[in-house]
Design a protein around this motif. Structure first.
Motif, PDB file in Angstrom:
ATOM      1  N   ALA A  52      -4.080   0.454  -2.568  1.00  0.00           N
ATOM      2  CA  ALA A  52      -3.279  -0.852  -2.135  1.00  0.00           C
ATOM      3  C   ALA A  52      -3.309  -1.911  -3.549  1.00  0.00           C
ATOM      4  O   ALA A  52      -4.749  -1.795  -4.540  1.00  0.00           O
ATOM      5  CB  ALA A  52      -4.621  -0.610  -1.204  1.00  0.00           C
ATOM      6  N   SER A  53      -2.483  -2.546  -3.867  1.00  0.00           N
ATOM      7  CA  SER A  53      -2.368  -3.720  -4.541  1.00  0.00           C
ATOM      8  C   SER A  53      -3.404  -4.932  -3.889  1.00  0.00           C
ATOM      9  O   SER A  53      -3.147  -4.685  -3.020  1.00  0.00           O
ATOM     10  CB  SER A  53      -0.522  -3.606  -4.440  1.00  0.00           C
ATOM     11  OG  SER A  53      -0.722  -4.601  -4.076  1.00  0.00           O
ATOM     12  N   PRO A  54      -3.555  -5.904  -5.235  1.00  0.00           N
ATOM     13  CA  PRO A  54      -3.947  -7.359  -4.211  1.00  0.00           C
ATOM     14  C   PRO A  54      -2.357  -7.495  -4.828  1.00  0.00           C
ATOM     15  O   PRO A  54      -1.214  -6.979  -4.501  1.00  0.00           O
ATOM     16  CB  PRO A  54      -4.554  -7.927  -5.904  1.00  0.00           C
ATOM     17  CG  PRO A  54      -3.734  -7.253  -6.933  1.00  0.00           C
ATOM     18  CD  PRO A  54      -3.245  -5.415  -5.818  1.00  0.00           C
ATOM     19  N   VAL A  55      -2.719  -9.109  -4.347  1.00  0.00           N
ATOM     20  CA  VAL A  55      -0.895 -10.116  -3.821  1.00  0.00           C
ATOM     21  C   VAL A  55      -0.583  -9.286  -6.103  1.00  0.00           C
ATOM     22  O   VAL A  55      -1.142 -10.117  -6.365  1.00  0.00           O
ATOM     23  CB  VAL A  55      -1.595 -11.332  -3.164  1.00  0.00           C
ATOM     24  CG1 VAL A  55      -0.307 -12.390  -3.591  1.00  0.00           C
ATOM     25  CG2 VAL A  55      -1.884 -11.159  -2.295  1.00  0.00           C
ATOM     26  N   THR A 111       1.041  -1.486  -0.016  1.00  0.00           N
ATOM     27  CA  THR A 111      -0.683   0.116  -0.358  1.00  0.00           C
ATOM     28  C   THR A 111       1.172   1.169  -0.124  1.00  0.00           C
ATOM     29  O   THR A 111       1.461   1.264   1.119  1.00  0.00           O
ATOM     30  CB  THR A 111      -0.740  -0.322   1.368  1.00  0.00           C
ATOM     31  OG1 THR A 111      -1.838  -1.092   1.385  1.00  0.00           O
ATOM     32  CG2 THR A 111      -1.980   1.334   1.542  1.00  0.00           C
ATOM     33  N   LEU A 112       0.414   2.236  -1.122  1.00  0.00           N
ATOM     34  CA  LEU A 112       1.282   3.337  -0.910  1.00  0.00           C
ATOM     35  C   LEU A 112       0.475   4.733  -0.419  1.00  0.00           C
ATOM     36  O   LEU A 112      -0.463   4.400  -0.940  1.00  0.00           O
ATOM     37  CB  LEU A 112       1.811   3.588  -2.536  1.00  0.00           C
ATOM     38  CG  LEU A 112       2.620   2.816  -2.740  1.00  0.00           C
ATOM     39  CD1 LEU A 112       3.271   2.783  -4.319  1.00  0.00           C
ATOM     40  CD2 LEU A 112       4.285   2.987  -1.999  1.00  0.00           C
ATOM     41  N   SER A 113       0.155   5.416   0.618  1.00  0.00           N
ATOM     42  CA  SER A 113      -0.441   6.247   1.185  1.00  0.00           C
ATOM     43  C   SER A 113       1.014   7.418   1.238  1.00  0.00           C
ATOM     44  O   SER A 113       2.085   7.993   1.825  1.00  0.00           O
ATOM     45  CB  SER A 113      -0.602   6.382   2.214  1.00  0.00           C
ATOM     46  OG  SER A 113      -1.414   5.319   1.575  1.00  0.00           O
ATOM     47  N   LEU A 114      -0.160   9.142   0.550  1.00  0.00           N
ATOM     48  CA  LEU A 114       0.771  10.089   1.168  1.00  0.00           C
ATOM     49  C   LEU A 114       0.078  10.252   2.037  1.00  0.00           C
ATOM     50  O   LEU A 114      -0.888  10.374   2.531  1.00  0.00           O
ATOM     51  CB  LEU A 114      -0.012  10.994  -0.146  1.00  0.00           C
ATOM     52  CG  LEU A 114       0.972  12.736   0.063  1.00  0.00           C
ATOM     53  CD1 LEU A 114       2.180  12.494  -0.777  1.00  0.00           C
ATOM     54  CD2 LEU A 114      -0.287  13.220  -1.204  1.00  0.00           C
ATOM     55  N   LEU A 115       1.446  10.761   2.987  1.00  0.00           N
ATOM     56  CA  LEU A 115       0.545  11.925   4.244  1.00  0.00           C
ATOM     57  C   LEU A 115       0.781  12.287   4.608  1.00  0.00           C
ATOM     58  O   LEU A 115       1.298  14.112   4.145  1.00  0.00           O
ATOM     59  CB  LEU A 115       2.002  10.699   5.671  1.00  0.00           C
ATOM     60  CG  LEU A 115       2.129   9.634   5.237  1.00  0.00           C
ATOM     61  CD1 LEU A 115       3.942   9.355   6.323  1.00  0.00           C
ATOM     62  CD2 LEU A 115       1.229   9.016   5.401  1.00  0.00           C
ATOM     63  N   ASP A 116      -0.225  13.628   5.328  1.00  0.00           N
ATOM     64  CA  ASP A 116      -0.450  14.509   5.451  1.00  0.00           C
ATOM     65  C   ASP A 116       0.059  14.432   6.866  1.00  0.00           C
ATOM     66  O   ASP A 116       1.133  14.356   7.127  1.00  0.00           O
ATOM     67  CB  ASP A 116      -2.573  15.225   6.586  1.00  0.00           C
ATOM     68  CG  ASP A 116      -2.779  13.926   7.293  1.00  0.00           C
ATOM     69  OD1 ASP A 116      -2.027  13.513   7.941  1.00  0.00           O
ATOM     70  OD2 ASP A 116      -4.213  14.041   7.745  1.00  0.00           O
ATOM     71  N   LYS A 117      -0.011  16.370   7.373  1.00  0.00           N
ATOM     72  CA  LYS A 117       0.988  17.325   7.889  1.00  0.00           C
ATOM     73  C   LYS A 117       1.219  16.562   9.495  1.00  0.00           C
ATOM     74  O   LYS A 117       2.001  16.629  10.415  1.00  0.00           O
ATOM     75  CB  LYS A 117       0.749  18.228   7.865  1.00  0.00           C
ATOM     76  CG  LYS A 117      -0.883  18.708   8.576  1.00  0.00           C
ATOM     77  CD  LYS A 117      -1.559  20.284   8.708  1.00  0.00           C
ATOM     78  CE  LYS A 117      -2.378  20.713   9.838  1.00  0.00           C
ATOM     79  NZ  LYS A 117      -2.813  21.765   9.663  1.00  0.00           N
ATOM     80  N   ASN A 118      -0.185  15.216   9.793  1.00  0.00           N
ATOM     81  CA  ASN A 118       0.084  14.586  10.884  1.00  0.00           C
ATOM     82  C   ASN A 118       0.682  13.312  11.221  1.00  0.00           C
ATOM     83  O   ASN A 118       0.550  12.211  11.418  1.00  0.00           O
ATOM     84  CB  ASN A 118      -1.359  14.944  11.621  1.00  0.00           C
ATOM     85  CG  ASN A 118      -2.123  15.697  12.009  1.00  0.00           C
ATOM     86  OD1 ASN A 118      -1.477  16.598  12.422  1.00  0.00           O
ATOM     87  ND2 ASN A 118      -3.782  16.189  11.491  1.00  0.00           N
ATOM     88  N   GLY A 119       1.151  13.103  10.025  1.00  0.00           N
ATOM     89  CA  GLY A 119       1.702  11.993   9.514  1.00  0.00           C
ATOM     90  C   GLY A 119       0.676  10.397   9.212  1.00  0.00           C
ATOM     91  O   GLY A 119       0.947   9.240   9.355  1.00  0.00           O
ATOM     92  N   GLN A 120      -0.688  11.003   8.844  1.00  0.00           N
ATOM     93  CA  GLN A 120      -1.602   9.657   8.467  1.00  0.00           C
ATOM     94  C   GLN A 120      -1.999  10.365   7.182  1.00  0.00           C
ATOM     95  O   GLN A 120      -2.065  10.943   6.141  1.00  0.00           O
ATOM     96  CB  GLN A 120      -2.923  10.198   8.923  1.00  0.00           C
ATOM     97  CG  GLN A 120      -3.118  11.179  10.877  1.00  0.00           C
ATOM     98  CD  GLN A 120      -2.746   9.344  11.505  1.00  0.00           C
ATOM     99  OE1 GLN A 120      -3.041   8.230  11.177  1.00  0.00           O
ATOM    100  NE2 GLN A 120      -1.897   9.216  12.578  1.00  0.00           N
ATOM    101  N   PRO A 121      -2.484   8.890   6.819  1.00  0.00           N
ATOM    102  CA  PRO A 121      -2.023   8.699   5.049  1.00  0.00           C
ATOM    103  C   PRO A 121      -3.433   9.239   4.683  1.00  0.00           C
ATOM    104  O   PRO A 121      -4.086   9.437   5.547  1.00  0.00           O
ATOM    105  CB  PRO A 121      -3.021   7.190   5.325  1.00  0.00           C
ATOM    106  CG  PRO A 121      -2.298   6.241   6.452  1.00  0.00           C
ATOM    107  CD  PRO A 121      -2.403   7.573   6.916  1.00  0.00           C
TER     108      PRO A 121
END
Length: 355
Positions: free
Chosen positions: A107-110, A90-100
């Motif tokens: 999110a990828s499948p297997v 899973t790749l997530s850009l984080l906000d200023k509070n470190g939250q996705p």
């Protein structure tokens, strides 16, 4: 170039040896975008997950011309002799509070990483222009979290929850039921603890003053029809409404849900009524909303009736007489809305006639 912009990785959590999370920080985003043409990337330091080395590749101008308006992000298996490796990430850009940021998370499948396909990911991870307009590009830096899980053997398939089915069977089979409700000519068995857990009103009644009397005697219900009470119990036990919920039943269930303070059911029924407003039902729905304080439903009805043709059709409906007799002040409010502002004198006259 290395001095002007860089990408770094740091492990921030580890649950098992085959599942880890890393935060990747791209410093000097604008310089990277200016100096790295399409197809050129920044590469993170290697990190180990599941006995294999991985890197994250970031293409500030896309991995190819088709994605030149995007930032492309890929996960690459670096172990040359690994063979096929199954993993999901899973790749997530984080906000200023470190939250996705949900809108910037993928999110990828297997997937199977191999010598032939060692680099997998998202060429259109997010649009550059959208990112640059957002608050998530701070101090010329973007922060991305990469969660990687390596799959050993066959992935366990966890079935969806069937808790609602078990509770539905409990209601249907009457196993260990300790209450009986009498609703008109029909009786319904139920479980005190289930009702008390799902409704603050039932909790106050069944665990309070009614506890002793309800143990031996049926509880009479006078303000709800039998079919509505049956649907109410079904929702309490299964958290679901019938697949086909008609507007009439939704109206009655909304009142019952309000009576017993079952918030989710109230929202479901109110949503149903708000999205199925027509000239035949709007007067009844508006009266219902006004009498019980359903503000969202009231606003939806008033917006529908702001159209003169809808208002005229509503006046010819069976529910109009009930509305005028039970909630005349709502009609005053409606008239005040639909008359143009410059008709101030006409409004005053109409309001005076309705006093």
């Amino acid at each position: 170039m290395a001095e002007q912009c860089k990408i770094s990785a740091a492990m921030v959590s580890e649950e098992r040896s085959f599942a880890r999370s890393y935060v990747l920080k791209v410093d000097g985003y604008s310089r990277a975008k200016a100096f790295l043409e399409t197809g050129k990337c920044l590469t993170s330091d290697p990190f180990s997950v599941g006995g294999h080395d991985w890197t994250v590749l970031c293409y500030p101008n896309g991995d190819n011309r088709n994605h030149a308006y995007y930032i492309s992000i890929f996960l690459r298996l670096e172990s040359a002799d690994a063979g096929d490796v199954k993993a999901k990430f899973t790749l997530s850009l984080l906000d200023k509070n470190g939250q996705p940021v949900p809108s910037y998370s993928r999110a990828s499948p297997v997937l199977t990483f191999s010598k032939k396909d060692s680099c997998l990911g998202y060429p259109d991870f997010f649009n550059k222009a959208d990112l640059e307009r957002s608050a998530h590009l701070r101090d010329d830096c973007i922060t991305i979290r990469c969660d990687v899980t390596v799959i050993h053997g066959e992935e366990t398939r966890i079935p969806p929850s069937d808790l609602h089915q078990h509770f539905g069977d409990l209601l249907e089979n009457k196993d260990a039921a300790d209450l009986i409700f009498q609703v008109g000519a029909q009786s319904f068995s139920a479980h005190r603890c289930v009702l008390a857990a799902r409704s603050s009103v039932f909790k106050a009644e069944l665990l309070g003053t009614m506890k002793e009397s309800s143990a031996a005697n049926p509880i009479e219900i006078y303000d709800v029809e039998a079919d509505v009470f049956k649907s109410l119990l079904h929702f309490i036990y299964t958290d679901s409404v019938p697949p086909v919920l008609d507007v009439g039943m939704a109206s009655h269930l909304l009142v019952a849900a309000d009576r017993y303070n079952i918030g989710r059911l109230k929202l479901i029924c109110e949503e149903k009524l708000c999205t199925h407003i027509d000239s035949n039902m709007v007067a009844t729905s508006l009266a219902l909303a006004e009498q019980h304080g359903f503000h969202r439903l009231k606003e939806a009805c008033l917006q529908f009736l702001a159209s003169p043709s809808n208002f005229k059709a509503m006046m010819a409906s069976d529910g109009f007489e009930h509305l005028t007799s039970s909630c005349p002040h709502v009609l005053k409010e409606l008239v005040a809305r639909i008359l143009p502002a410059e008709w101030g004198v006409a409004k005053d006259v109409v309001m005076t006639m309705w006093k």
